[in-house]
Design an enzyme around this catalytic site. Structure first.
Site, PDB file in Angstrom:
ATOM      1  CB  THR A  98      -1.002  -7.529 -14.345  1.00  0.00           C
ATOM      2  OG1 THR A  98      -2.181  -8.294 -14.665  1.00  0.00           O
ATOM      3  CG2 THR A  98      -0.636  -7.762 -12.886  1.00  0.00           C
TER       4      THR A  98
ATOM      5  CB  ILE B  74      -0.994  -0.003   1.184  1.00  0.00           C
ATOM      6  CG1 ILE B  74      -1.774  -1.329   1.208  1.00  0.00           C
ATOM      7  CG2 ILE B  74      -1.940   1.191   1.101  1.00  0.00           C
ATOM      8  CD1 ILE B  74      -2.490  -1.708  -0.094  1.00  0.00           C
TER       9      ILE B  74
ATOM     10  CD  GLU C 247      -4.011   2.659 -10.202  1.00  0.00           C
ATOM     11  OE1 GLU C 247      -5.063   2.548 -10.817  1.00  0.00           O
ATOM     12  OE2 GLU C 247      -3.833   3.489  -9.313  1.00  0.00           O
TER      13      GLU C 247
HETATM   14  C1  LIG Z   1       5.189  -0.820  -5.527  1.00  0.00           C
HETATM   15  C2  LIG Z   1       3.750  -1.216  -5.502  1.00  0.00           C
HETATM   16  C3  LIG Z   1       2.784  -0.307  -5.107  1.00  0.00           C
HETATM   17  C4  LIG Z   1       1.439  -0.690  -5.021  1.00  0.00           C
HETATM   18  N1  LIG Z   1       0.497   0.195  -4.517  1.00  0.00           N
HETATM   19  C5  LIG Z   1      -0.737  -0.273  -4.224  1.00  0.00           C
HETATM   20  C6  LIG Z   1      -1.668   0.547  -3.505  1.00  0.00           C
HETATM   21  O1  LIG Z   1      -1.391   1.708  -3.158  1.00  0.00           O
HETATM   22  N2  LIG Z   1      -2.885   0.025  -3.180  1.00  0.00           N
HETATM   23  C7  LIG Z   1      -3.238  -1.256  -3.526  1.00  0.00           C
HETATM   24  O2  LIG Z   1      -4.333  -1.664  -3.188  1.00  0.00           O
HETATM   25  N3  LIG Z   1      -2.382  -2.042  -4.218  1.00  0.00           N
HETATM   26  C8  LIG Z   1      -1.141  -1.596  -4.564  1.00  0.00           C
HETATM   27  N4  LIG Z   1      -0.271  -2.400  -5.239  1.00  0.00           N
HETATM   28  C9  LIG Z   1      -0.679  -3.762  -5.610  1.00  0.00           C
HETATM   29  C10 LIG Z   1      -0.828  -4.004  -7.093  1.00  0.00           C
HETATM   30  O3  LIG Z   1      -1.969  -3.357  -7.583  1.00  0.00           O
HETATM   31  C11 LIG Z   1      -0.848  -5.525  -7.313  1.00  0.00           C
HETATM   32  O4  LIG Z   1       0.474  -5.995  -7.096  1.00  0.00           O
HETATM   33  C12 LIG Z   1      -1.350  -5.923  -8.670  1.00  0.00           C
HETATM   34  O5  LIG Z   1      -2.715  -5.628  -8.810  1.00  0.00           O
HETATM   35  C13 LIG Z   1      -1.130  -7.410  -8.966  1.00  0.00           C
HETATM   36  O6  LIG Z   1      -1.555  -8.235  -7.916  1.00  0.00           O
HETATM   37  P1  LIG Z   1      -0.552  -9.365  -7.353  1.00  0.00           P
HETATM   38  O7  LIG Z   1       0.750  -8.702  -7.088  1.00  0.00           O
HETATM   39  O8  LIG Z   1      -1.217 -10.065  -6.234  1.00  0.00           O
HETATM   40  O9  LIG Z   1      -0.340 -10.353  -8.574  1.00  0.00           O
HETATM   41  P2  LIG Z   1      -1.282 -11.621  -8.957  1.00  0.00           P
HETATM   42  O10 LIG Z   1      -2.703 -11.192  -9.067  1.00  0.00           O
HETATM   43  O11 LIG Z   1      -0.952 -12.756  -8.061  1.00  0.00           O
HETATM   44  O12 LIG Z   1      -0.750 -11.952 -10.432  1.00  0.00           O
HETATM   45  C14 LIG Z   1       0.415 -12.735 -10.686  1.00  0.00           C
HETATM   46  C15 LIG Z   1       0.469 -12.978 -12.202  1.00  0.00           C
HETATM   47  O13 LIG Z   1      -0.687 -13.737 -12.615  1.00  0.00           O
HETATM   48  C16 LIG Z   1      -1.365 -13.053 -13.640  1.00  0.00           C
HETATM   49  N5  LIG Z   1      -2.808 -13.299 -13.543  1.00  0.00           N
HETATM   50  C17 LIG Z   1      -3.605 -13.226 -12.431  1.00  0.00           C
HETATM   51  N6  LIG Z   1      -4.864 -13.503 -12.742  1.00  0.00           N
HETATM   52  C18 LIG Z   1      -4.898 -13.748 -14.093  1.00  0.00           C
HETATM   53  C19 LIG Z   1      -5.914 -14.098 -15.023  1.00  0.00           C
HETATM   54  N7  LIG Z   1      -7.202 -14.221 -14.670  1.00  0.00           N
HETATM   55  N8  LIG Z   1      -5.566 -14.280 -16.322  1.00  0.00           N
HETATM   56  C20 LIG Z   1      -4.281 -14.139 -16.717  1.00  0.00           C
HETATM   57  N9  LIG Z   1      -3.266 -13.802 -15.880  1.00  0.00           N
HETATM   58  C21 LIG Z   1      -3.576 -13.622 -14.590  1.00  0.00           C
HETATM   59  C22 LIG Z   1      -1.050 -11.587 -13.407  1.00  0.00           C
HETATM   60  O14 LIG Z   1      -1.283 -10.814 -14.583  1.00  0.00           O
HETATM   61  C23 LIG Z   1       0.408 -11.650 -13.006  1.00  0.00           C
HETATM   62  O15 LIG Z   1       1.224 -11.748 -14.136  1.00  0.00           O
HETATM   63  C24 LIG Z   1       1.063  -2.011  -5.398  1.00  0.00           C
HETATM   64  C25 LIG Z   1       2.041  -2.914  -5.834  1.00  0.00           C
HETATM   65  C26 LIG Z   1       3.367  -2.548  -5.861  1.00  0.00           C
HETATM   66  C27 LIG Z   1       4.398  -3.585  -6.254  1.00  0.00           C
END
Ligand SMILES: Cc1cc2nc3c(=O)[nH]c(=O)nc-3n(C[C@H](O)[C@H](O)[C@H](O)COP(=O)(O)OP(=O)(O)OC[C@H]3O[C@@H](n4cnc5c(N)ncnc54)[C@H](O)[C@@H]3O)c2cc1C
Length: 377
Positions: free
Chosen positions: A363, A157, A361
């Site tokens: 992937t 966050i 925001e």
């Molecule tokens: C530096 C940083 C700042 C951030 N700031 C915030 C913030 O302020 N507030 C907040 O709420 N979040 C924040 N985030 C979180 C960010 O939005 C998430 O990391 C992002 O949405 C991806 O979620 P995850 O990391 O759990 O990846 P996952 O959802 O686990 O995804 C892993 C991989 O699987 C793929 N994948 C998942 N589902 C599918 C599907 N259905 N079909 C195909 N591919 C799929 C993804 O594209 C990705 O390549 C931040 C992240 C970082 C690293």
């Protein structure tokens, strides 16, 4: 059709460009190396009215349109991503939920501090087990004796743990199949914030893990109607994508600027490397793709300003600029040769800062899912 920006837009660009060059550029390397949050710069940005640009003036904001805001984020990222994301996350993710979904009383209570930049706000959606599938959040909020009692955790966050953070708006389950947004001020008993997370890039930006144990906030900290949290966070993400897409354009433009300058200076085989067609073609491709990305971002911002649907265009802009900035930073570093791999040139920081633009925001894959849905698939 008029593709010219207005004099007001040009003024925003010039003001932020000057600020980024004079105030951010000289300290960006040091802040990144020391993983130090840019408190002084946030104060200066607040002084320039850049910490609440799209929030109406009656709540202490700048009252600008989304195009101006996108231009400002673009110009900051052209010089430093950590500062840009601090502003973007505070504005689009932290402050917007209060403005869009808060009652008049909540807006009067919270917005003046946030929109003026005196305080920073965070948005807590992502959880350790719920990222792309954010609707699967496990954090709960139970209404007990006039208070929402929150239990659960959030991860990654932005802006959650700085000395000037006001609080976080988090998504929580308030029933079986019900998600709501609830405001938890920093300092509330039962709300714990981890030390800053160590990251590949965005080193001067504040990123935290949050945990909530029997954390009680007053009942009137619910934002908007109970159970509307799912639609609310989708709306917040749609708007936020414009600012992250603007970061992609700004980062790519910064890469281009550096590669263009370096290619004129660096001599090999008796001439500047800019005289080699292979180098020229990389710069030509970068310039072309940056134009495409910028057009997508401004169109999405413009649609939003017209009050028209913009979610499809915002996802397209975010997807394209994420992947485009990846190509741009790769080519720009290649043009720098071995020097690009050292810390002597800012391009190595840009390289580390780029990757998250394809993850945060939503992937690249999530953007494609959103676009496909809008295409009726
Ligand atoms: C530096 C940083 C700042 C951030 N700031 C915030 C913030 O302020 N507030 C907040 O709420 N979040 C924040 N985030 C979180 C960010 O939005 C998430 O990391 C992002 O949405 C991806 O979620 P995850 O990391 O759990 O990846 P996952 O959802 O686990 O995804 C892993 C991989 O699987 C793929 N994948 C998942 N589902 C599918 C599907 N259905 N079909 C195909 N591919 C799929 C993804 O594209 C990705 O390549 C931040 C992240 C970082 C690293």
């Amino acid at each position: 059709m008029d593709l010219d920006l207005s004099p007001e837009h040009e003024l925003v660009r010039q003001t932020v460009r000057d600020f980024a060059r004079d105030r951010v550029a000289p300290v960006a390397e040091e802040l990144d190396r020391e993983r130090r949050f840019p408190y002084e710069l946030v104060t200066e940005l607040a002084g320039l009215g850049l910490m609440g640009m799209p929030i109406p003036e009656q709540y202490g904001g700048g009252g600008t349109d989304t195009v101006s805001y996108a231009i400002a984020i673009e110009e900051l990222t052209r010089v430093d991503s950590s500062v840009a994301i601090t502003v973007a996350a505070h504005t689009s993710l932290g402050t917007m939920p209060i403005y869009l979904f808060g009652s008049e009383e909540q807006k009067q209570r919270w917005l003046p501090d946030l929109a003026s930049g005196r305080k920073l706000a965070a948005f807590g959606l992502t959880e350790p087990g719920a990222g792309s599938d954010a609707g699967n959040a496990r954090t709960t909020a139970e209404l007990r004796d006039g208070a929402w009692v929150v239990n659960g955790s959030k991860i990654f966050i932005t802006n959650a743990g700085t000395d000037v953070t006001w609080g976080v708006t988090l998504t929580a389950r308030t029933g079986e199949d019900e998600i709501s947004n609830i405001v938890v001020p920093n300092g509330t008993a039962g709300y714990e914030i981890s030390p800053p997370m160590h990251k590949l890039g965005w080193n001067a930006s504040d990123t935290r893990e949050l945990s909530f144990r029997e954390c009680a906030v007053p009942e009137d900290h619910l934002l908007g109607p109970r159970g509307k949290g799912f639609h609310q966070f989708l709306e917040i993400l749609d708007g936020g994508r414009i600012s992250v897409a603007a970061m992609g354009v700004g980062l790519a433009q910064g890469c281009y600027d550096q590669a263009f300058a370096y290619a004129q200076e660096r001599q090999q085989f008796g001439k500047p490397i800019s005289k080699f067609q292979a180098v020229q073609f990389k710069l030509a491709d970068m310039a072309t793709e940056i134009e495409c990305g910028r057009a997508l971002v401004y169109k999405a911002a413009w649609l939003k300003d017209q009050g028209r649907p913009f979610a499809r265009e915002a996802a397209m802009a975010k997807l394209y600029t994420g992947e485009m900035s990846n190509r741009a930073v790769n080519w720009a570093l290649q043009i720098h040769g071995g020097y690009g791999f050292t810390e002597e040139f800012p391009i190595s920081r840009f390289y580390r800062d780029q990757k998250i633009l394809e993850i945060g925001e939503g992937t690249n894959e999530v953007q494609r899912m959103v676009i496909a849905k809008h295409l009726g698939l």
